[in-house]
Design an enzyme around this catalytic site. Structure first.
Site, short mmCIF file in Angstrom:
data_model
loop_
_atom_site.label_atom_id
_atom_site.label_comp_id
_atom_site.label_asym_id
_atom_site.label_seq_id
_atom_site.Cartn_x
_atom_site.Cartn_y
_atom_site.Cartn_z
N HIS A 196 37.69 38.97 51.26
CA HIS A 196 37.31 38.33 50.00
C HIS A 196 38.54 37.87 49.22
O HIS A 196 39.66 38.28 49.53
CB HIS A 196 36.47 39.27 49.12
CG HIS A 196 37.19 40.50 48.64
ND1 HIS A 196 37.21 41.67 49.35
CD2 HIS A 196 37.91 40.74 47.52
CE1 HIS A 196 37.91 42.58 48.67
NE2 HIS A 196 38.35 42.04 47.57
N HIS A 235 43.98 39.35 43.86
CA HIS A 235 44.31 39.84 45.21
C HIS A 235 43.46 39.16 46.27
O HIS A 235 42.46 38.52 45.96
CB HIS A 235 44.17 41.36 45.31
CG HIS A 235 42.79 41.88 45.09
ND1 HIS A 235 42.34 42.34 43.88
CD2 HIS A 235 41.73 42.02 45.94
CE1 HIS A 235 41.08 42.74 43.99
NE2 HIS A 235 40.68 42.55 45.23
N GLU A 279 35.20 38.04 44.67
CA GLU A 279 35.15 39.14 43.71
C GLU A 279 35.65 38.62 42.37
O GLU A 279 36.65 37.90 42.32
CB GLU A 279 36.05 40.29 44.20
CG GLU A 279 36.11 41.48 43.25
CD GLU A 279 37.02 42.60 43.77
OE1 GLU A 279 37.81 42.37 44.72
OE2 GLU A 279 36.95 43.71 43.22
CO CO Z 1 38.96 43.40 46.02
#
Ligand code: CO
Length: 138
Positions: A81, A8, A132
């Protein structure tokens, strides 16, 4: 270590419902989850399915939210992110440290909004983008 798929893209926003609605109205991205509160993570979250990845909308929840500082610098919100999947989060963390990257916090993986362990790697190591890493969902 090589990362897996882009799971994502994290987007910080001061108004999660308005942001969700904007992606639906402008881009036809109408497959959104309900907005959920994660008090321990300090965020409200909504995922939008784009077909080949997801947008993770993040609104701060509480004074200690990790998203507050981002919104102080970017009051209207913005890209926060990128999240890549990895097969083994501990091996990934150790590999990042071995390459000289800075894993944020204690470096101990914790359970993120997807229900799997995650870590974050400092944006300075990728020229400004917070990364991440997420254990691949089973
Ligand atoms: Co995230």
């Amino acid at each position: 270590m090589n990362v897996g798929r882009l799971n994502h893209i994290g987007i910080a926003t001061p108004d999660i419902a308005a942001t969700r609605d904007a992606y639906a109205a402008l881009y036809g991205l109408e497959k959104a989850t309900e907005i959920k509160e994660f008090p321990k993570l300090g965020v409200k979250v909504c995922f939008i399915d784009t077909g080949n990845t997801e947008l993770e909308l993040l609104e701060p929840l509480g004074a200690e939210s990790p998203v507050n500082r981002f919104l102080e610098k970017n009051p209207k919100g913005g890209q926060h992110h990128l999240c890549f999947e990895v097969p083994d989060i501990i091996a990934a963390r150790d590999a990042m440290r071995g390459k000289g990257a800075t894993v944020l916090g204690t470096g101990e993986p914790y359970i993120g909004a997807h229900g799997v362990p995650v870590i974050f790697v400092h944006p300075k190591d990728t020229h400004g983008v917070l990364i991440e890493l997420m254990q691949e969902p089973a």
